[in-house]
Design a protein around this motif. Structure first.
Motif, PDB file in Angstrom:
ATOM      1  N   THR A  30       0.964  -1.165  -0.108  1.00 45.21           N
ATOM      2  CA  THR A  30      -0.061  -0.041   0.083  1.00 45.21           C
ATOM      3  C   THR A  30       0.962   1.271  -0.038  1.00 45.21           C
ATOM      4  OG1 THR A  30      -1.775  -1.206   1.091  1.00 45.21           O
ATOM      5  CG2 THR A  30      -1.942   1.448   1.139  1.00 45.21           C
ATOM      6  N   LEU A  31       0.459   2.287  -0.970  1.00 49.29           N
ATOM      7  CA  LEU A  31       1.485   3.378  -1.124  1.00 49.29           C
ATOM      8  C   LEU A  31       0.908   4.440  -0.280  1.00 49.29           C
ATOM      9  CD1 LEU A  31       1.935   3.248  -5.019  1.00 49.29           C
ATOM     10  CD2 LEU A  31       3.730   2.706  -3.272  1.00 49.29           C
ATOM     11  N   ILE A  32       1.965   5.375   0.026  1.00 47.45           N
ATOM     12  CA  ILE A  32       1.722   6.597   0.784  1.00 47.45           C
ATOM     13  C   ILE A  32       2.369   7.749  -0.120  1.00 47.45           C
ATOM     14  CG2 ILE A  32       2.090   8.049   2.691  1.00 47.45           C
ATOM     15  CD1 ILE A  32       2.406   5.359   4.381  1.00 47.45           C
ATOM     16  N   LEU A  33       1.678   8.787  -0.684  1.00 52.91           N
ATOM     17  CA  LEU A  33       2.240   9.744  -1.278  1.00 52.91           C
ATOM     18  C   LEU A  33       2.953  10.876  -0.301  1.00 52.91           C
ATOM     19  CD1 LEU A  33       2.818  11.132  -3.916  1.00 52.91           C
ATOM     20  CD2 LEU A  33       0.800  12.476  -3.779  1.00 52.91           C
ATOM     21  N   ALA A  34       4.205  10.699  -0.313  1.00 50.68           N
ATOM     22  CA  ALA A  34       5.110  11.615   0.724  1.00 50.68           C
ATOM     23  C   ALA A  34       5.365  13.041   0.288  1.00 50.68           C
ATOM     24  CB  ALA A  34       6.242  10.961   1.179  1.00 50.68           C
ATOM     25  N   ALA A  35       5.562  12.924  -1.041  1.00 55.39           N
ATOM     26  CA  ALA A  35       5.684  14.459  -1.674  1.00 55.39           C
ATOM     27  C   ALA A  35       5.480  14.245  -3.009  1.00 55.39           C
ATOM     28  CB  ALA A  35       7.459  14.613  -1.434  1.00 55.39           C
ATOM     29  N   ASN A  36       5.226  15.694  -3.529  1.00 52.67           N
ATOM     30  CA  ASN A  36       5.111  16.152  -5.082  1.00 52.67           C
ATOM     31  C   ASN A  36       5.702  17.492  -5.374  1.00 52.67           C
ATOM     32  OD1 ASN A  36       4.291  16.797  -7.552  1.00 52.67           O
ATOM     33  ND2 ASN A  36       1.965  16.110  -7.295  1.00 52.67           N
ATOM     34  N   SER A  37       6.733  17.408  -5.869  1.00 52.44           N
ATOM     35  CA  SER A  37       7.563  18.659  -5.956  1.00 52.44           C
ATOM     36  C   SER A  37       6.699  19.583  -7.118  1.00 52.44           C
ATOM     37  CB  SER A  37       8.875  18.466  -6.668  1.00 52.44           C
ATOM     38  OG  SER A  37       9.149  17.729  -7.994  1.00 52.44           O
ATOM     39  N   LEU A  38       6.018  18.987  -7.708  1.00 50.08           N
ATOM     40  CA  LEU A  38       5.235  19.912  -8.742  1.00 50.08           C
ATOM     41  C   LEU A  38       3.853  19.648  -8.890  1.00 50.08           C
ATOM     42  CD1 LEU A  38       6.278  22.360 -10.504  1.00 50.08           C
ATOM     43  CD2 LEU A  38       6.685  20.830 -12.535  1.00 50.08           C
ATOM     44  N   PRO A  39       3.100  20.082  -8.020  1.00 47.13           N
ATOM     45  CA  PRO A  39       1.518  19.505  -8.252  1.00 47.13           C
ATOM     46  C   PRO A  39       0.761  20.217  -9.213  1.00 47.13           C
ATOM     47  CG  PRO A  39       1.947  21.044  -6.254  1.00 47.13           C
ATOM     48  CD  PRO A  39       3.297  20.644  -6.722  1.00 47.13           C
ATOM     49  N   ALA A  40       1.426  21.513  -9.560  1.00 50.33           N
ATOM     50  CA  ALA A  40       0.736  22.229 -10.514  1.00 50.33           C
ATOM     51  C   ALA A  40       0.811  21.439 -11.979  1.00 50.33           C
ATOM     52  CB  ALA A  40       1.319  23.623 -10.727  1.00 50.33           C
ATOM     53  N   SER A  41       1.807  20.760 -12.135  1.00 52.18           N
ATOM     54  CA  SER A  41       2.074  20.077 -13.569  1.00 52.18           C
ATOM     55  C   SER A  41       1.778  18.590 -13.330  1.00 52.18           C
ATOM     56  CB  SER A  41       3.531  20.158 -14.153  1.00 52.18           C
ATOM     57  OG  SER A  41       3.907  21.314 -14.155  1.00 52.18           O
ATOM     58  N   GLY A  53       5.919  20.437 -17.723  1.00 56.09           N
ATOM     59  CA  GLY A  53       6.847  20.566 -16.432  1.00 56.09           C
ATOM     60  C   GLY A  53       7.531  19.443 -16.024  1.00 56.09           C
ATOM     61  N   THR A  54       8.616  19.354 -15.140  1.00 54.59           N
ATOM     62  CA  THR A  54       9.340  18.159 -14.663  1.00 54.59           C
ATOM     63  C   THR A  54       9.461  18.116 -13.010  1.00 54.59           C
ATOM     64  OG1 THR A  54      10.729  18.103 -16.684  1.00 54.59           O
ATOM     65  CG2 THR A  54      11.549  17.109 -14.723  1.00 54.59           C
ATOM     66  N   GLY A  55       9.167  17.221 -12.366  1.00 54.87           N
ATOM     67  CA  GLY A  55       9.086  17.006 -11.173  1.00 54.87           C
ATOM     68  C   GLY A  55       9.265  15.606 -10.575  1.00 54.87           C
ATOM     69  N   THR A  56       9.231  15.593  -9.200  1.00 53.10           N
ATOM     70  CA  THR A  56       9.496  14.341  -8.719  1.00 53.10           C
ATOM     71  C   THR A  56       8.306  13.984  -7.483  1.00 53.10           C
ATOM     72  OG1 THR A  56      12.288  14.580  -8.762  1.00 53.10           O
ATOM     73  CG2 THR A  56      11.360  12.943  -7.194  1.00 53.10           C
ATOM     74  N   LEU A  57       8.161  12.709  -7.599  1.00 58.78           N
ATOM     75  CA  LEU A  57       7.337  11.966  -6.655  1.00 58.78           C
ATOM     76  C   LEU A  57       8.066  11.236  -5.459  1.00 58.78           C
ATOM     77  CD1 LEU A  57       4.174  10.726  -9.024  1.00 58.78           C
ATOM     78  CD2 LEU A  57       4.599  13.124  -7.735  1.00 58.78           C
ATOM     79  N   VAL A  58       7.631  11.295  -4.412  1.00 57.83           N
ATOM     80  CA  VAL A  58       7.999  10.382  -3.414  1.00 57.83           C
ATOM     81  C   VAL A  58       7.127   9.542  -2.615  1.00 57.83           C
ATOM     82  CG1 VAL A  58       9.369  10.117  -1.142  1.00 57.83           C
ATOM     83  CG2 VAL A  58      10.017  12.223  -2.729  1.00 57.83           C
TER      84      VAL A  58
END
Length: 755
Positions: free
Chosen positions: A139-150, A168-173
């Motif tokens: 089961t996953l937890i979304l800890a971070a989204n560096s660019l939620p607008a994109s 855009g370019t971003g990173t999900l954790v």
């Protein structure tokens, strides 16, 4: 009697033996962390017995701490447990501290740990509107989204759906309980090496006066052009320089088919379809409507819609979380003292049933200072490289504080002056450090601040300044500098101009208002609105109550602009015959000699690098003037040069600078701006009006601008100037002689500012 005296003596001795009653010191809180296996960390915390234990940490990419409750201490004041780093989304090396009964432990770093989270994809490349699914065995937890607008995300158990919202370019954790965390690189709209032109979106709908950005991909590196626009009245579309972005602005209701082509090949084109909606009188909208704040941190948003531009704040569900104020169309929200969220309702003043909500959250998880507890105004501090910020410390016995340690002094330096309680933090290099501060008493009390040093602040600048508009006309300005969130800090006159921001504060649209005049739109970096701001001067030269008058004024303003350009070319060209023909005059060498001795020698006295040709140009301008400056006379033209020199510290030597001189002579703002001149003008304003200038007030703004640049009035009023001279002499104790003095006189006479 002896018994009474003896009894009092015994009581006094008893008090002396007991001594003064000392305050009870709070039990210190300690924390120890040990990585035992994979992402599991053993947490050992001590403090007050039978009390709740809270752990604060910094999530990936966040600027504010998150706090979780782990449980309670036992009767001995001890708490020991092993927790999953991934289960709580705690990143390795995050700053953490424990809190028990309001007493904070020292700040330490979360241990490095091993992650075993396996994902079906660790990189995703999609276009706007497309989506991609990522699956895991846990089961996953979304800890971070560096660019939620994109990057849009939707979690369902062990599956994450990623949707492209904007280029855009971003990173999900992503994290999972007992398996740690893993990163996913996401690119939306990328087309490296692509020859055919494509867009981040091919069809979109804009609200009235809404702006938007569309990214262009492929087609080489020589840039792009707007080849055609079927409805420029409805939609304004521009591409600035070699940019790969199309700036769009909805002027009026309608649809437009915009053809975009590669400059390398005009046959390599694509179409963008834009629908612009009519102005909505039945709803309100905000430029941004979801804020995360900390105590005393302020952010702004612009409200639009409704029957007109009049609004009021109707309600605030929790004013302890955040307060709100409204000036014109700018809503300012400020973090309060309570952690939580609030909903702020803004309504139309003309029709109170038309409302919209702002959502605000606030993190006020700070310690309560006492004799045994130190507390800071911020526990996590962000500062830009080569910038300084201050943090206030309180608690202890109040006799002073000292910086006891700095884990990485090459990243940031920390100092406390004398016995003060202000910690000055200077960012030297990008990175992080932990600064420990202690009280200076023998039984000292200590606490830590986590410092994040980000990139150096880039000065905000505009693709064009000043900007001239007419009523109803819109102009798109590209902004460079600042961080990813520039904001409109203020507009000095909402009647002259309206403004809105998009593209993370890098695209500004200014629109002519209902009245003539000038206004200043102040744009600030949301990361530091006290230091990184720039002013855009906007001149509305065509507003009127009637279409006929507006057209005439616009034509006149445009014609004068063209004439200023032509006259500057003639002066800069240095051809005396052309200058004489321009003015219909014959040469007068005696006047030229008189100009040199009477005006020019004093003007050029401190200008060491002027050539003979440049001095001649100055002489010709004072002696003969131009068509637009003949009305001033020789002395006043010399005064205009003096005002220019005062503002910019130089005399004109280029065509653009000569154009600014002629503009000043005709009461128009120069293209070049001088913050130093404006700051100096504000000093003189305070001397004259015995108060601070309100740059949002038209008259105050005009007074400061006239003093700064020496703008001449369109039509002189001799009686007003005579009265202004008397006021000047009363304030300064002498007659006006210098360029500055006469500019102050003109400000008094014509600005309308009052004490």
């Amino acid at each position: 009697m002896k018994k009474i005296i003896f009894g009092c003596l015994i009581l006094a001795l008893g008090i002396g033996l007991v001594g003064p009653i000392l305050p009870v010191r709070a039990v210190a809180t300690t924390i120890k962390l040990t990585n035992t296996a994979l992402d599991t960390v053993k947490v050992e915390i001590t403090g007050k017995e039978n009390s709740a234990v809270k752990l604060s940490f910094l999530p990936t990419g966040a600027s504010a701490l998150s706090t979780i409750t782990l449980g309670s201490t036992n009767a001995s004041g001890s708490f020991v447990n092993s927790i999953s780093s991934g289960g709580y989304g705690i990143p390795a090396t995050s700053p953490v501290y424990a809190t028990i009964d309001g007493v904070q432990s020292n700040t330490i770093l979360w241990p490095a740990y091993t992650s075993s989270l396996a994902l079906s994809k660790t990189s995703v490349q999609i276009a706007v509107g497309q989506n991609s699914k990522i699956t895991a065995t846990h089961t996953l937890i979304l800890a971070a989204n560096s660019l939620p607008a994109s990057i849009g995300t939707a979690l369902s158990g062990s599956q994450l759906t990623v949707t492209g919202l904007a280029a855009g370019t971003g990173t999900l954790v992503l994290c999972g309980s007992n398996v740690g965390c893993a990163s996913v690189a996401v690119t939306v709209g990328s087309s490296e090496g692509q020859n055919e032109i494509t867009l981040s979106e091919n069809s979109l709908t804009l609200d009235y006066r809404q702006s938007a950005m569309v990214n262009i991909f492929g087609g080489g590196n020589n840039g792009y052009m707007i080849k055609s626009n079927t409805n420029q009245t409805a939609v304004n579309a521009t591409i600035s320089g070699l940019s790969n972005e199309i700036s769009l602005y909805a002027n009026n209701a309608g649809t437009a088919n915009i053809q975009v082509c590669s400059i390398s090949s005009e046959s390599n084109c694509t179409n963008l379809y834009v629908t612009a909606l009519a102005a909505s009188e039945n709803s309100l909208s905000f430029s941004y409507n979801d804020f995360s704040l900390a105590p005393s941190v302020s952010r702004t948003t612009i409200v639009s819609g409704g029957p007109d531009n009049n609004y009021y704040i109707s309600s605030n569900s929790n004013s302890g979380v955040a307060t709100a104020s409204l000036y014109g169309t700018t809503v300012t929200v400020t973090g309060g003292s309570i952690t939580g969220s609030t909903v702020i309702m803004v309504c139309s003043a003309s029709k109170s049933s038309i409302c919209s909500n702002l959502r605000v959250s606030n993190n006020a998880d700070v310690m309560t200072p006492s004799v045994s507890v130190l507390a800071f105004s911020q526990n996590v501090v962000s500062v830009a490289k080569k910038d300084t910020t201050n943090v206030t410390v309180s608690g202890g016995n109040g006799t002073g504080y000292t910086v006891s340690s700095n884990s990485n002094s090459s990243v940031a330096t920390a100092s406390i002056s004398g016995s003060g309680n202000i910690i000055s933090l200077y960012g030297s290099e990008e990175g992080t450090t932990i600064v420990e501060v202690c009280s200076v008493e023998t039984a000292r009390v200590c606490a830590s601040v986590y410092v994040i040093v980000g990139p150096e602040l880039a000065e905000i600048s505009f693709s064009k300044t000043p900007v001239t508009v007419v009523s109803g006309q819109s102009v798109i300005i590209n902004i460079t500098g600042g961080t990813n969130n520039n904001v409109i800090y203020s507009i000095s006159d909402y009647g002259v101009v309206a403004a809105s921001l998009s593209n993370n504060g890098h695209t500004l649209v200014v629109s002519g208002g209902s009245k003539n005049g000038s206004a200043v739109v102040k744009i600030c970096d949301a990361a530091d609105s006290t230091k990184n701001c720039s002013d855009l001067s906007v001149i509305n030269s065509g507003a009127s109550n009637t279409t006929t008058t507006s057209t005439v004024e616009t034509t006149n303003a445009t014609a004068q602009t063209q004439q200023i350009t032509e006259e500057a070319k003639v002066i800069y060209g240095g051809d005396l015959k052309a200058i004489l023909v321009l003015n219909g005059l014959a040469r007068n060498t005696e006047k030229e000699a008189n100009t040199l001795t009477k005006y020019l020698n004093n003007l050029k006295n401190d200008q060491k690098n002027l050539t003979a040709e440049q001095i001649n140009l100055l002489n010709y301008f004072i002696t003969y003037g131009t068509s637009l400056t003949k009305k001033l006379g020789e002395g006043e033209r010399a005064g205009v040069l003096g005002s220019y020199k005062k503002a910019f510290g130089k005399l004109p030597t280029t065509e653009a600078e000569w154009s600014d001189v002629i503009k000043i002579a005709n009461g128009r703002w120069p293209a070049e701006t001088s913050q130093k001149a404006l700051d100096s003008a504000k000093v003189e304003f305070r001397k004259v009006y015995l108060r601070e200038p309100d740059m949002n007030d038209t008259h105050d703004n005009a007074a400061v601008s006239v003093i700064a640049y020496g703008l001449r009035p369109a039509a002189r009023k001799i009686e007003a100037e005579k009265a202004a001279i008397k006021i000047f002499k009363h304030i300064y104790g002498h007659d006006p002689v210098s360029s500055l003095a006469w500019d102050i006189v003109r400000a008094i006479a014509y600005s309308g500012a009052k004490r």
